[in-house]
Structures are given as C-alpha cells and as structure tokens.
Motif scaffolding. Structure first.
Motif, PDB file in Angstrom:
ATOM      1  N   LEU A  47       1.734   5.294 -10.726  1.00  0.00           N
ATOM      2  CA  LEU A  47       2.452   4.042 -10.511  1.00  0.00           C
ATOM      3  C   LEU A  47       2.474   3.742  -9.015  1.00  0.00           C
ATOM      4  CD1 LEU A  47       4.089   1.867 -12.062  1.00  0.00           C
ATOM      5  CD2 LEU A  47       6.137   3.223 -11.601  1.00  0.00           C
ATOM      6  N   ALA A  48       2.120   2.495  -8.658  1.00  0.00           N
ATOM      7  CA  ALA A  48       2.161   2.064  -7.258  1.00  0.00           C
ATOM      8  C   ALA A  48       3.287   1.059  -7.088  1.00  0.00           C
ATOM      9  CB  ALA A  48       0.834   1.439  -6.856  1.00  0.00           C
ATOM     10  N   ILE A  49       4.132   1.287  -6.080  1.00  0.00           N
ATOM     11  CA  ILE A  49       5.299   0.438  -5.836  1.00  0.00           C
ATOM     12  C   ILE A  49       5.262  -0.039  -4.387  1.00  0.00           C
ATOM     13  CG2 ILE A  49       7.819   0.386  -5.737  1.00  0.00           C
ATOM     14  CD1 ILE A  49       7.744   2.643  -7.866  1.00  0.00           C
ATOM     15  N   PHE A  50       5.335  -1.359  -4.213  1.00  0.00           N
ATOM     16  CA  PHE A  50       5.275  -1.937  -2.878  1.00  0.00           C
ATOM     17  C   PHE A  50       6.500  -2.804  -2.620  1.00  0.00           C
ATOM     18  CE2 PHE A  50       0.888  -1.487  -4.414  1.00  0.00           C
ATOM     19  CZ  PHE A  50       0.379  -0.626  -3.440  1.00  0.00           C
ATOM     20  N   ASP A  51       7.249  -2.478  -1.573  1.00  0.00           N
ATOM     21  CA  ASP A  51       8.385  -3.296  -1.143  1.00  0.00           C
ATOM     22  C   ASP A  51       7.824  -4.404  -0.247  1.00  0.00           C
ATOM     23  OD1 ASP A  51      10.556  -4.422   0.227  1.00  0.00           O
ATOM     24  OD2 ASP A  51      11.708  -2.562   0.129  1.00  0.00           O
ATOM     25  N   ILE A  52       7.801  -5.642  -0.740  1.00  0.00           N
ATOM     26  CA  ILE A  52       7.164  -6.721   0.008  1.00  0.00           C
ATOM     27  C   ILE A  52       8.116  -7.374   1.010  1.00  0.00           C
ATOM     28  CG2 ILE A  52       5.492  -7.137  -1.818  1.00  0.00           C
ATOM     29  CD1 ILE A  52       7.074  -9.649  -2.595  1.00  0.00           C
ATOM     30  N   ASP A  53       9.361  -6.917   1.064  1.00  0.00           N
ATOM     31  CA  ASP A  53      10.336  -7.420   2.039  1.00  0.00           C
ATOM     32  C   ASP A  53      10.314  -6.619   3.341  1.00  0.00           C
ATOM     33  OD1 ASP A  53      11.458  -9.584   0.858  1.00  0.00           O
ATOM     34  OD2 ASP A  53      13.236  -8.563   0.105  1.00  0.00           O
ATOM     35  N   ALA A  54      10.087  -5.316   3.230  1.00  0.00           N
ATOM     36  CA  ALA A  54      10.372  -4.402   4.337  1.00  0.00           C
ATOM     37  C   ALA A  54       9.621  -4.768   5.617  1.00  0.00           C
ATOM     38  CB  ALA A  54      10.061  -2.968   3.920  1.00  0.00           C
ATOM     39  N   THR A  55       8.308  -4.906   5.540  1.00  0.00           N
ATOM     40  CA  THR A  55       7.540  -5.197   6.751  1.00  0.00           C
ATOM     41  C   THR A  55       7.842  -6.590   7.276  1.00  0.00           C
ATOM     42  OG1 THR A  55       5.760  -3.679   6.152  1.00  0.00           O
ATOM     43  CG2 THR A  55       5.220  -5.445   7.682  1.00  0.00           C
ATOM     44  N   VAL A  56       7.900  -7.569   6.379  1.00  0.00           N
ATOM     45  CA  VAL A  56       8.132  -8.958   6.789  1.00  0.00           C
ATOM     46  C   VAL A  56       9.455  -9.102   7.529  1.00  0.00           C
ATOM     47  CG1 VAL A  56       8.534 -11.299   5.931  1.00  0.00           C
ATOM     48  CG2 VAL A  56       6.699  -9.928   4.952  1.00  0.00           C
ATOM     49  N   LYS A  57      10.482  -8.424   7.048  1.00  0.00           N
ATOM     50  CA  LYS A  57      11.821  -8.537   7.645  1.00  0.00           C
ATOM     51  C   LYS A  57      12.116  -7.445   8.675  1.00  0.00           C
ATOM     52  CE  LYS A  57      13.867 -10.857   3.640  1.00  0.00           C
ATOM     53  NZ  LYS A  57      14.923 -10.831   2.608  1.00  0.00           N
ATOM     54  N   GLY A  58      11.123  -6.580   8.903  1.00  0.00           N
ATOM     55  CA  GLY A  58      11.323  -5.515   9.874  1.00  0.00           C
ATOM     56  C   GLY A  58      12.347  -4.490   9.442  1.00  0.00           C
ATOM     57  N   LEU A  59      12.429  -4.246   8.129  1.00  0.00           N
ATOM     58  CA  LEU A  59      13.438  -3.343   7.590  1.00  0.00           C
ATOM     59  C   LEU A  59      12.912  -1.918   7.456  1.00  0.00           C
ATOM     60  CD1 LEU A  59      14.669  -5.621   4.646  1.00  0.00           C
ATOM     61  CD2 LEU A  59      15.727  -5.363   6.907  1.00  0.00           C
ATOM     62  N   TYR A  79       4.153   4.849  -2.864  1.00  0.00           N
ATOM     63  CA  TYR A  79       5.105   3.866  -2.331  1.00  0.00           C
ATOM     64  C   TYR A  79       4.562   3.276  -1.036  1.00  0.00           C
ATOM     65  CZ  TYR A  79       8.822   1.732   0.262  1.00  0.00           C
ATOM     66  OH  TYR A  79       9.536   0.821   1.000  1.00  0.00           O
ATOM     67  N   GLY A  80       4.720   1.956  -0.879  1.00  0.00           N
ATOM     68  CA  GLY A  80       4.376   1.294   0.367  1.00  0.00           C
ATOM     69  C   GLY A  80       5.418   0.256   0.729  1.00  0.00           C
ATOM     70  N   GLY A  81       5.624   0.073   2.036  1.00  0.00           N
ATOM     71  CA  GLY A  81       6.556  -0.949   2.494  1.00  0.00           C
ATOM     72  C   GLY A  81       7.448  -0.477   3.617  1.00  0.00           C
ATOM     73  N   GLY A  82       7.212  -0.966   4.821  1.00  0.00           N
ATOM     74  CA  GLY A  82       8.103  -0.681   5.942  1.00  0.00           C
ATOM     75  C   GLY A  82       7.894   0.646   6.641  1.00  0.00           C
ATOM     76  N   VAL A  83       6.873   1.412   6.251  1.00  0.00           N
ATOM     77  CA  VAL A  83       6.658   2.730   6.866  1.00  0.00           C
ATOM     78  C   VAL A  83       5.908   2.551   8.184  1.00  0.00           C
ATOM     79  CG1 VAL A  83       5.681   5.019   6.607  1.00  0.00           C
ATOM     80  CG2 VAL A  83       6.603   3.822   4.605  1.00  0.00           C
ATOM     81  N   LYS A  84       6.554   2.954   9.275  1.00  0.00           N
ATOM     82  CA  LYS A  84       5.975   2.766  10.607  1.00  0.00           C
ATOM     83  C   LYS A  84       5.853   4.070  11.390  1.00  0.00           C
ATOM     84  CE  LYS A  84       8.286  -1.753  11.096  1.00  0.00           C
ATOM     85  NZ  LYS A  84       9.247  -1.584   9.982  1.00  0.00           N
ATOM     86  N   ALA A 101       1.668   4.532   1.058  1.00  0.00           N
ATOM     87  CA  ALA A 101       0.710   3.451   1.313  1.00  0.00           C
ATOM     88  C   ALA A 101       1.055   2.788   2.643  1.00  0.00           C
ATOM     89  CB  ALA A 101       0.751   2.433   0.176  1.00  0.00           C
ATOM     90  N   LEU A 102       0.075   2.688   3.519  1.00  0.00           N
ATOM     91  CA  LEU A 102       0.260   2.145   4.861  1.00  0.00           C
ATOM     92  C   LEU A 102      -0.638   0.934   5.045  1.00  0.00           C
ATOM     93  CD1 LEU A 102      -0.054   5.597   6.627  1.00  0.00           C
ATOM     94  CD2 LEU A 102       2.093   4.380   6.254  1.00  0.00           C
ATOM     95  N   SER A 103      -0.095  -0.106   5.671  1.00  0.00           N
ATOM     96  CA  SER A 103      -0.906  -1.306   5.878  1.00  0.00           C
ATOM     97  C   SER A 103      -0.739  -1.820   7.307  1.00  0.00           C
ATOM     98  CB  SER A 103      -0.550  -2.383   4.857  1.00  0.00           C
ATOM     99  OG  SER A 103      -1.387  -3.512   5.015  1.00  0.00           O
ATOM    100  N   SER A 104       0.241  -2.688   7.537  1.00  0.00           N
ATOM    101  CA  SER A 104       0.352  -3.345   8.847  1.00  0.00           C
ATOM    102  C   SER A 104       0.523  -2.343   9.986  1.00  0.00           C
ATOM    103  CB  SER A 104       1.504  -4.346   8.848  1.00  0.00           C
ATOM    104  OG  SER A 104       2.734  -3.722   8.584  1.00  0.00           O
ATOM    105  N   ALA A 105       1.269  -1.267   9.746  1.00  0.00           N
ATOM    106  CA  ALA A 105       1.525  -0.297  10.820  1.00  0.00           C
ATOM    107  C   ALA A 105       0.231   0.361  11.297  1.00  0.00           C
ATOM    108  CB  ALA A 105       2.511   0.764  10.350  1.00  0.00           C
ATOM    109  N   VAL A 106      -0.677   0.675  10.351  1.00  0.00           N
ATOM    110  CA  VAL A 106      -1.917   1.349  10.767  1.00  0.00           C
ATOM    111  C   VAL A 106      -2.976   0.364  11.243  1.00  0.00           C
ATOM    112  CG1 VAL A 106      -1.514   3.390   9.356  1.00  0.00           C
ATOM    113  CG2 VAL A 106      -2.805   1.489   8.394  1.00  0.00           C
ATOM    114  N   LEU A 107      -2.880  -0.890  10.802  1.00  0.00           N
ATOM    115  CA  LEU A 107      -3.788  -1.896  11.359  1.00  0.00           C
ATOM    116  C   LEU A 107      -3.460  -2.130  12.842  1.00  0.00           C
ATOM    117  CD1 LEU A 107      -3.915  -4.343   8.334  1.00  0.00           C
ATOM    118  CD2 LEU A 107      -5.875  -3.137   9.299  1.00  0.00           C
ATOM    119  N   GLN A 108      -2.186  -2.000  13.191  1.00  0.00           N
ATOM    120  CA  GLN A 108      -1.780  -2.130  14.593  1.00  0.00           C
ATOM    121  C   GLN A 108      -1.999  -0.835  15.372  1.00  0.00           C
ATOM    122  OE1 GLN A 108       2.314  -3.343  14.273  1.00  0.00           O
ATOM    123  NE2 GLN A 108       1.811  -5.303  13.336  1.00  0.00           N
TER     124      GLN A 108
END
Length: 254
Positions: A47-59, A79-84, A101-108
C-alpha cells in the motif's frame, strides 16, 4: 520469487482520503484508516500512502496518523509527504513504515537520497517523479501537487537517483492521473530503459486490463492505481476494491 506488485495508492488531505484528477480538485472518498482495514482483508501486495498537504503547506509529516495507519496495517507500507531530513525518515521507519517516498526534497537536494539510504538501507528509499509532458515534446518533473515546475528531466534524474542509492523509482503521470483511460505506456517504456532499479508506475489505470498490459510488457514491476481501487462503475461510486487472488494470478500470467 519476485513477482509483479499490484499497489493501491491513497492520497491524504486534512487527515481524509481524497482522489484527484490531473492532480486537481481533490474529492473526499473516506477515512484512510477504514480503507487500510479493508485492504488488509483483501490481502493487497503493498500500500502506498501520500500526504498531499505536507510539502505544499511546509508541514511536518503527520506522525500520529502515520502511526495509526501502520498499527492497523498487515501489509507493506510506503509513505510519502513532507519528508525533508534523515531524522524525519528515521522517525517514520520507527513507526512501522517499510518504505519512504521522497520527491520535492530530493529534487532540490539529491544528496539526501544517499544520506537516508546510508541510514536505513537503499531498499527503503523510494524516489517519486511526478511528470508532465512538455508542450513541444519530452517530459518535466513537477512538485507541490503538480503546481511547481522544476525544469528537471525525469529520466536523467532517475539515473542519478539510482547512482545515489535509491532503491526504487515511482513514475507518476500527472497527465493521466484520475482519468482512468490507461497508463502512459511510452513513458513507462522510456523510464524502464534508463534504470535497472525496481520500478512502480502510477497514473491512468481504469481497468484490470490496463494493469495486465503493463505486466505483460514489463514483467516484474509495481503497478499502482488510485481511482481504480476506490471507485466502482461509470458513475465513480466510492467503493474500496482490489483484485481477488484468482484475478491477481490471471494478471500475472502471460
């Protein structure tokens, strides 16, 4: 023996389960804890779970909700969402999550892939690439729920992520998200050519035949879907569903 994985993908917003179309207009579809319990009974592969609020709101990641989900789950969880940071990743693993799961943090900051992999093992570090087609050809990686362009070529970044120690790539087509008309096969083919890592694909599944098409073409691969496993019928009534054991076996047979 390694086998194709069929993976429900759940989106969390304001602690509720939502579904989007092209990463827009989130529709509330239920309680995530209840969905996890149902998927337990259906014996899903992962099961993959993504918090779509965390990165957008900086949470910060919602550790309380993650812990509740992990305590209820009898299946492997991503799990993905807000991990920096490495520390955040370690805390989440300590709650019972198997993959981060890492996205925006590792792209930066691509070096974060190596830092987390060295701490928890490459197999647990997943890089998510949310991609859109460019107007005049090619693809670009986006972050912040598809709102922020990065200028990054997702195929080149996938190769870099592999070298830096990622254990898996998730490629998610923003263009196909939620429309339930099939996966972007050309996108999948191209990313598969570039990396030897485990690959999971997401975006566009409208039927079990769409899943079978990807498995027939690429063999051992993760095939994820959101709408397919939370909606039923042409009117998209909310109904948590998943293939039976027999259906899964049929999908895995050529």
């Amino acid at each position: 023996m390694l086998r194709p994985r069929i993976i429900p993908s759940l989106l969390i917003q304001d602690n509720g389960l939502v579904k989007t179309v092209n990463f827009k207009n989130p529709k509330y579809v239920g309680d995530p804890i209840n969905a996890v319990r149902i998927f337990n009974e259906k014996e899903v592969d992962e099961l993959a779970i993504f918090d779509i609020d965390a990165t957008v709101k900086g949470l910060e990641p919602n550790y309380s909700l993650i812990e509740r989900i992990a305590n209820q789950s009898r299946m492997p969880l991503c799990y993905g969402g807000g991990v920096k940071t490495v520390e955040q990743a370690q805390k989440i693993f300590g709650l019972g999550i198997e993959k981060i799961a890492l996205s925006s943090a590792v792209l930066q900051n691509p070096g974060l892939i190596t830092q987390i992999a060295e701490r928890v093992g490459s197999q647990s570090v997943i890089v998510v690439l949310d991609v859109k087609k460019k107007l005049f050809g090619g693809h670009e990686a986006y972050t912040h729920n598809g709102k922020k362009s990065t200028g990054i070529n997702p195929f080149k970044f996938a190769e870099e992520a592999q070298k830096l120690g990622a254990g898996e790539i998730i490629i998610n087509s923003i263009d196909q998200d939620g429309i339930m008309k099939g996966y972007d096969i050309a996108l999948i083919d191209k990313i598969r050519e570039k990396i030897s890592l485990p690959l999971t694909v997401l975006g566009g599944a409208g039927s079990l035949n769409d899943i079978k098409q990807v498995i027939d073409r690429h063999g051992i691969i993760g095939v994820a879907a959101g709408s397919l496993f939370v909606f039923k019928g042409v009117y998209r009534a909310v109904l948590i569903n998943y293939p039976s054991f027999e259906e899964k076996e049929a999908l895995r047979q050529k």
